[in-house]
Write a protein that holds these residues in place. Structure first.
Motif, PDB file in Angstrom:
ATOM      1  N   THR A  60       1.208   7.732   3.499  1.00  0.00           N
ATOM      2  CA  THR A  60       1.935   8.990   3.231  1.00  0.00           C
ATOM      3  C   THR A  60       1.283  10.221   3.859  1.00  0.00           C
ATOM      4  OG1 THR A  60       0.617   9.447   1.279  1.00  0.00           O
ATOM      5  CG2 THR A  60       2.622   8.169   0.920  1.00  0.00           C
ATOM      6  N   VAL A  61       0.336  10.080   4.728  1.00  0.00           N
ATOM      7  CA  VAL A  61      -0.490  11.162   5.307  1.00  0.00           C
ATOM      8  C   VAL A  61      -1.669  11.465   4.378  1.00  0.00           C
ATOM      9  CG1 VAL A  61      -0.638  13.433   6.380  1.00  0.00           C
ATOM     10  CG2 VAL A  61       1.565  12.238   6.366  1.00  0.00           C
ATOM     11  N   ASP A  62      -1.396  11.762   3.082  1.00  0.00           N
ATOM     12  CA  ASP A  62      -2.492  11.946   2.129  1.00  0.00           C
ATOM     13  C   ASP A  62      -1.984  11.706   0.698  1.00  0.00           C
ATOM     14  OD1 ASP A  62      -5.080  12.328   1.391  1.00  0.00           O
ATOM     15  OD2 ASP A  62      -5.273  14.332   2.205  1.00  0.00           O
ATOM     16  N   TYR A  63      -2.904  11.484  -0.218  1.00  0.00           N
ATOM     17  CA  TYR A  63      -2.633  11.232  -1.653  1.00  0.00           C
ATOM     18  C   TYR A  63      -1.926   9.918  -1.949  1.00  0.00           C
ATOM     19  CZ  TYR A  63      -4.243  15.886  -2.809  1.00  0.00           C
ATOM     20  OH  TYR A  63      -5.015  16.995  -2.948  1.00  0.00           O
ATOM     21  N   GLY A  64      -0.758   9.692  -1.282  1.00  0.00           N
ATOM     22  CA  GLY A  64       0.009   8.498  -1.601  1.00  0.00           C
ATOM     23  C   GLY A  64       1.134   8.799  -2.562  1.00  0.00           C
TER      24      GLY A  64
ATOM     25  N   ASN B 202       0.856  -1.191   0.000  1.00  0.00           N
ATOM     26  CA  ASN B 202       0.000   0.000   0.000  1.00  0.00           C
ATOM     27  C   ASN B 202       0.880   1.224   0.000  1.00  0.00           C
ATOM     28  OD1 ASN B 202      -1.126   2.270   2.072  1.00  0.00           O
ATOM     29  ND2 ASN B 202      -2.696   1.606   0.659  1.00  0.00           N
ATOM     30  N   ALA B 203       0.820   1.974  -1.080  1.00  0.00           N
ATOM     31  CA  ALA B 203       1.542   3.241  -1.175  1.00  0.00           C
ATOM     32  C   ALA B 203       0.526   4.332  -1.463  1.00  0.00           C
ATOM     33  CB  ALA B 203       2.623   3.165  -2.254  1.00  0.00           C
ATOM     34  N   GLY B 204      -0.511   4.335  -0.636  1.00  0.00           N
ATOM     35  CA  GLY B 204      -1.591   5.306  -0.791  1.00  0.00           C
ATOM     36  C   GLY B 204      -1.559   6.348   0.309  1.00  0.00           C
TER      37      GLY B 204
END
Ligand code: MRU
Length: 317
Positions: free
Chosen positions: A148-152, A142-144
């Protein structure tokens, strides 16, 4: 990210508490984990309440705010949580520099977090240019927004392409042992992006059938020569992509690029506990006598990478 109509970040700081969407419970339960101390933040990173390189970095900057008075001790505690994601070390050094310069720790942390969100958005805009209408895209782990906090990173281009009205379909690797593919599916479901979760060992099958047009993954550490570490299983997807002539992209912000290490052989690979393989969703799937090995990441040599999608543009070989 929008969750049932409400705007959320993977983590946020409020009244001296670091709040995390508890990623250990998703996609089954939506719960908030509250970290009141540096030890709580360290636990959240180690136990993967929060996970994904940029989100780990964001957790670390907030941890440094909580432990500002004992800066070195706090930094050391946080450094020991997870060894592979470079963002963790980058974020801690950023906070040490700012605190030493007399800057307000909370302001510095907030700037870091806003910055990472903006960088991810730009990764999305840059990566979107590679996505054509009708494409089928494979991703691993998962690299969403959760990572990442938001967006990805890897998911940001897909989010933007979808928002622009491009028709895409995502193949989300299940990503055993922690099943981060289920987090990807949960995020894509919130966004209304068409997708299927596939078993990790099914990727080659779909690639060979011509069903995958492109692979986009995130990264935990990209070193000087372009080799990169990412979730275990990434390497074999990259090899399969090359064999099947499928472009393979790595999406990551500047905080993931480690120029202190020359090549991928030097990256420390985190080994995690037996329980991650022995249980799924808290249910035992192996007898206790079974021995396991559980490396959390692998390293993909740069020759398998078509390009790196960054906030500054797409870096081709
Ligand atoms: O062990 P995890 O879940 O923290 O691993 C996450 C990954 O490997 C991600 O692909 C990587 O951190 C990039 S997240 C934008």
């Amino acid at each position: 990210m929008k969750i049932e109509g409400e705007e959320y970040r993977a983590l946020w700081f409020d009244e001296n508490i670091v709040n995390f969407i508890d990623q250990r419970e998703l996609p089954y339960k939506f719960e908030i984990f509250k970290a009141k101390t540096v030890d709580d933040v360290a636990f959240a990173i180690r136990d993967m309440v929060v996970r994904g390189a940029p989100a780990i970095g964001a957790a670390a900057v907030y941890g440094m705010v909580l432990g500002e008075k004992e800066m070195e001790k706090t930094a050391e505690k946080l450094r020991k949580t997870r060894p592979t994601a470079y963002d963790l070390f980058y974020a801690i050094e950023y906070m040490i520099e700012n605190i030493n310069e007399g800057k307000d720790a909370f302001d510095a942390a907030s700037t870091y977090v806003e910055d990472i969100i903006n960088r991810c958005k730009k990764i999305g805009e840059n990566g979107d240019k590679l996505i054509k209408n009708g494409m089928n895209i494979l991703t691993h782990c998962n690299a969403g927004a959760l990572a990442t906090v938001d967006y990805g990173t890897a998911l940001a281009p897909m989010r933007i392409a979808h928002k622009k009205g491009k028709k895409i379909f995502v193949y989300a690797d299940e990503t055993r042992p922690r099943c981060q593919g289920l987090l990807t599916s949960w995020e894509l479901m919130q966004e209304g992006i068409a997708h299927s979760v596939i078993a990790d060992n099914a990727a080659g099958y779909f690639m060979k059938k011509g069903e995958i047009d492109m692979v986009i993954v995130g990264a935990d550490r990209i070193v000087k020569n372009g080799d990169f570490a990412n979730k275990i299983g990434t390497y074999e997807k990259a090899v399969l992509a090359k064999e099947n002539n499928i472009p393979f992209y790595v999406a990551a912000p500047i905080s993931t690029f480690d120029n202190t290490i020359k090549n991928g052989n030097k990256i420390i690979i985190e080994e995690r506990g037996r329980v991650e393989l022995a249980k799924i969703n808290k249910k035992k799937i192996m007898p206790d006598w079974m021995n396991v090995k559980n490396p959390a990441f692998d390293v993909t040599p740069k020759r398998f990478v078509t390009g790196y999608i960054t906030e500054e543009g797409i870096i081709k070989k």
